[in-house]
Design an enzyme around this catalytic site. Structure first.
Site, short mmCIF file in Angstrom:
data_model
loop_
_atom_site.label_atom_id
_atom_site.label_comp_id
_atom_site.label_asym_id
_atom_site.label_seq_id
_atom_site.Cartn_x
_atom_site.Cartn_y
_atom_site.Cartn_z
N HIS A 284 0.84 -1.21 0.00
CA HIS A 284 0.00 0.00 0.00
C HIS A 284 0.87 1.26 0.00
O HIS A 284 0.64 2.18 -0.79
CB HIS A 284 -0.92 -0.01 1.23
CG HIS A 284 -1.59 1.30 1.49
ND1 HIS A 284 -2.83 1.63 1.00
CD2 HIS A 284 -1.17 2.38 2.20
CE1 HIS A 284 -3.16 2.85 1.39
NE2 HIS A 284 -2.16 3.32 2.12
N GLU A 285 1.88 1.29 0.88
CA GLU A 285 2.76 2.45 0.96
C GLU A 285 3.53 2.65 -0.35
O GLU A 285 3.71 3.79 -0.81
CB GLU A 285 3.75 2.30 2.13
CG GLU A 285 3.10 2.30 3.50
CD GLU A 285 2.32 3.57 3.78
OE1 GLU A 285 2.78 4.65 3.35
OE2 GLU A 285 1.25 3.50 4.42
N ASP A 366 -4.70 1.41 -1.97
CA ASP A 366 -5.30 0.11 -1.64
C ASP A 366 -5.52 -0.71 -2.92
O ASP A 366 -5.21 -1.91 -2.97
CB ASP A 366 -6.64 0.31 -0.93
CG ASP A 366 -6.48 0.71 0.53
OD1 ASP A 366 -5.37 0.57 1.07
OD2 ASP A 366 -7.47 1.16 1.13
#
EC number: 3.4.24.84
Length: 424
Positions: A284-285, A366
């Protein structure tokens, strides 16, 4: 007839306080709901929900008190002329110290020293209560009173070291900037932000936390493999001892160009059930990086900063504006403070807009992780983070739309499920 700038600013501050209190009351009603949202039934245990509810309610009641005291103090400071009085007193101190009261830089530093002292005194009771009552009551606080005091001393020390040269530079630029003042101010703050982004993780953050390389093993191997597959220039992978102060968990990345670093909180490693969930959080990051969210956000901040400095140059010589706030002279810092107060309406709109963009970025990150095949791990990881951080399970839609930079868990899970179906 002079325009009542100060009275207008105070009036708007009160209007915004009433509006935000209305939103807070709506959120309080949502927090009091005794049942989980349908999406989370069977996903989060009733025990965790009750703990989250109690924690959120405690923070909400505390927030009401803090905001009420803050609006009273801020309004009184402006309405009763405390700001110009404080400026005058800070100048009167200088001759007693053998310093020139006509030197604007020295006068400004004296003023800021008084403001910082006042802020620490007024904020201290709230910080102590938040840390040692609310956070301790719900099992988050790991700090001792000595650690709290030590961190406060370190923060003050950094302000004393870094503040004066920055303030002196800003005053010098404003005094000498001429017609290109906005450009010079923006350029200085742009360079300063780059410098701070460079030195903070290397020199400042280690003053408060210990950063150690993530040990060799499956987790490190999986993260490095993911980074390599995305051509992310990972140079270092750290674990930070966040557990020494709090059991809240997180992960983030930083660095310029080909020198990127990833930091995992030790609490994140402890709380996730398996390594794949941690890797899903990192995916996600990395989605933020791959989709250029960090770059877009940085550019947006720079544009807003330039516009603000441009606006400041239009009013910095307005005698009526300064007199409305009780000043016969036009000090640089005071001009900046007054300008910030006069653009409060725009700041609220900008903040709301940035939150909208931030939430969109979170959905996109996401979706990026889901497309990489991490849906089955990202979903439980987000649930675990929500549980362990005791984040609010029920949220009012207006409150979250106005305040939240991240979408509520229910919305994120729904979006992940929808994206996962597309990839099947």
């Amino acid at each position: 007839m002079a325009i009542p700038f100060m009275e207008t600013v105070v009036g708007f501050m009160i209007v915004m306080y009433i509006f935000e209190t209305y939103l807070d009351l709506r959120q309080l009603t949502a927090l009091k709901l005794p049942t989980l949202p349908k999406t989370l039934v069977g996903v989060i245990s009733q025990e965790k929900f009750e703990k989250s509810r109690a924690y959120s309610l405690d923070k909400s009641y505390f927030h009401f008190v803090h905001e009420f005291v803050t609006i009273l103090m801020d309004s009184a400071i402006l309405f009763f002329g405390i700001l110009p009085w404080f400026w005058k007193m800070s100048g009167a101190v200088l001759p007693r110290l053998g310093l020139d009261p006509e030197n604007e830089i020295l006068h400004t530093l004296s003023f800021l020293a008084g403001v910082m002292t006042w802020s620490q005194i007024t904020d201290l009771p709230f910080s102590l209560y938040s840390t040692f009552v609310i956070e301790s009551r719900h099992g988050f606080n790991k700090q001792t009173i000595w650690m709290f005091i030590r961190d406060m001393i370190k923060g003050t020390f950094l302000s004393v070291i870094l503040g004066p040269p920055i303030v002196a530079a800003i005053i010098f630029i404003v005094q000498k900037g001429g017609p290109y003042l906005a450009i010079y101010l923006w350029a200085f703050m742009f360079i300063l932000s780059l410098v701070m982004m460079t030195i903070y993780p290397v020199l400042i953050a280690p003053l408060f936390n210990k950063f150690t390389p993530l040990p060799d093993g499956d987790l490190r191997e999986k993260i490095e493999k993911l980074a390599s597959s995305l051509k992310f220039p990972l140079k270092k992978l750290f674990v930070v001892d966040g557990s020494t102060r709090s059991s809240h968990s997180n992960a983030y990345m930083y660095g310029f160009f080909k020198n990127k670093r990833i930091v995992l909180y030790d609490t994140l490693i402890q709380q996730c059930k398996n390594e794949d969930e941690i890797v899903a959080v990192i995916a996600h990051e990395l989605g933020h990086w791959k989709l250029n969210h960090t770059t877009y956000s940085f550019i947006a901040v720079q544009i807003l900063a330039f516009l603000q400095f441009g606006g400041y140059t239009l009013v910095r010589n307005s005698t009526d504006l300064f007199r409305s706030f009780g000043f016969d002279t036009q000090p640089v810092l005071i001009g900046l403070i007054i300008f910030q107060h006069t653009v409060i309406p725009l700041q609220h709109l900008v903040s709301f807009g940035l939150n909208l963009v931030s939430r969109a970025f979170e959905f996109q990150a996401d979706a990026f992780a889901v497309k990489l095949g991490y849906a089955k791990d990202l979903r439980p990881a987000l649930v675990k983070l929500q549980e362990e951080n005791l984040s609010a399970m029920n949220t009012d839609p207006l409150y979250s739309a106005y305040h939240y930079s991240h979408p509520p868990l229910v919305e994120r899970l729904r979006a992940i499920d929808g994206e996962d179906k597309k990839t099947d």
